[in-house]
Design a protein around this motif. Structure first.
Motif, PDB file in Angstrom:
ATOM      1  N   GLY A 173       1.930  -8.142  58.168  1.00 13.04           N
ATOM      2  CA  GLY A 173       2.321  -7.093  57.226  1.00 13.04           C
ATOM      3  C   GLY A 173       1.212  -6.086  56.996  1.00 13.04           C
ATOM      4  O   GLY A 173       1.463  -4.885  56.859  1.00 13.04           O
ATOM      5  N   VAL A 174      -0.027  -6.562  56.987  1.00  9.82           N
ATOM      6  CA  VAL A 174      -1.159  -5.644  56.810  1.00  9.82           C
ATOM      7  C   VAL A 174      -1.252  -4.692  58.001  1.00  9.82           C
ATOM      8  O   VAL A 174      -1.392  -3.474  57.836  1.00  9.82           O
ATOM      9  N   VAL A 175      -1.140  -5.229  59.221  1.00  8.32           N
ATOM     10  CA  VAL A 175      -1.229  -4.369  60.416  1.00  8.32           C
ATOM     11  C   VAL A 175      -0.083  -3.365  60.438  1.00  8.32           C
ATOM     12  O   VAL A 175      -0.282  -2.176  60.711  1.00  8.32           O
ATOM     13  N   ALA A 176       1.121  -3.805  60.094  1.00  8.98           N
ATOM     14  CA  ALA A 176       2.266  -2.882  60.064  1.00  8.98           C
ATOM     15  C   ALA A 176       2.024  -1.766  59.051  1.00  8.98           C
ATOM     16  O   ALA A 176       2.276  -0.580  59.340  1.00  8.98           O
ATOM     17  N   ALA A 177       1.466  -2.110  57.900  1.00 10.04           N
ATOM     18  CA  ALA A 177       1.217  -1.100  56.864  1.00 10.04           C
ATOM     19  C   ALA A 177       0.160  -0.102  57.335  1.00 10.04           C
ATOM     20  O   ALA A 177       0.274   1.107  57.095  1.00 10.04           O
TER      21      ALA A 177
END
Ligand SMILES: NC(=O)C1=CN([C@@H]2O[C@H](COP(=O)(O)OP(=O)(O)OC[C@H]3O[C@@H](n4cnc5c(N)ncnc54)[C@H](O)[C@@H]3O)[C@@H](O)[C@H]2O)[C@H](O)CC1
Ligand code: K
Length: 220
Positions: free
Chosen positions: A35-39
């Protein structure tokens, strides 16, 4: 308006899901890092198709926030980024989930998994575009911030200051040094905060102060 959860409420939900066997801590950690990478890529789309490999300096703390950081490091390296992690504390003292993600990262060919003392701003001046990832402390933090952690954040600030147009700061869950359940006494320099499942009391004031706060779904 999505509900705000305290850190205790968040832990209770995580523990209940793990106790019910619907998800493991490690799976939650992988989802968090994803989720961090997607954000990051949604916030700065140019980093998704960079002309040259971006850099990532990942500051990992002694707990599961650090564990999220190792997942982010591995995923960005998989995308061809130039990544290094710097661990505050000893690998063997990491909690089980974080130790697993630290080992998965260290097992990557060419992985640069370094101790916090190795962090040096001059190592990164040649990289025009990059992200500093604050994975030092999350909802387990209780002030005051240890000096060693403050020093790592100060060096990270020097890296960003050397390339103000190209480097961004991302905090996993909470900017380190802030408590989850109380309004922040100061607003830290941070370009993106990625929290999980629901915001905690610290997040609305950060957004009100102009920080980008994204809530990643981790399937809870
Ligand atoms: N499986 C899961 O539990 C998931 C957790 N997520 C991430 O985990 C963190 C919460 O992790 P936790 O280990 O509970 O705490 P922190 O990493 O925030 O803190 C590490 C550790 O540091 C110690 N500590 C606290 N305050 C201080 C201080 N002032 N000085 C020194 N040391 C301090 C304390 O012992 C903590 O244990 C959460 O934020 C998420 O990032 C995943 O996202 C989901 C799965
Ligand atoms: K953090």
């Amino acid at each position: 308006m999505a509900e705000i959860l305290t850190s205790a409420q968040m832990r209770a939900i995580e523990q209940a899901a793990m106790a019910a066997g619907t998800v493991s801590g490690l799976a939650l950690m992988e989802r968090a890092g994803t989720g961090v990478v997607a954000a990051i890529l949604e916030t700065w789309p140019a980093l998704a198709t960079p002309a040259e490999p971006p850099c990532a300096v990942v500051l990992c703390g002694p707990g599961n926030n650090g564990g999220d950081g190792f997942v982010v490091a591995r995923l960005l390296a998989d995308r061809g980024w130039r990544v290094a992690t710097y661990l505050l504390g000893r690998p063997e003292r990491l909690p089980p989930d974080a130790r697993a993600t630290a080992e998965a990262w260290s097992a990557q060919p060419g992985a640069r998994a370094l101790p916090s003392e190795a962090l040096a701003a001059e190592d990164w001046t040649g990289c025009r575009a990059g992200v500093v990832i604050d994975a030092l402390y999350g909802i387990g933090f209780r002030p005051p911030l240890p000096a060693a952690a403050a020093q790592m954040l100060a060096i990270a600030g020097q890296i960003v200051a050397a390339h103000p147009e190209g480097w961004r700061r991302v905090a996993i869950d909470i900017p380190s040094g802030l408590a989850a359940d109380t309004p922040p006494p100061v607003i830290p320099a941070c370009d993106l905060v990625v929290t999980f499942h629901r915001e905690k009391p610290v997040h609305p004031p950060l957004r009100a102060a102009g920080l980008a706060v994204v809530t990643a779904d981790i399937g809870l």
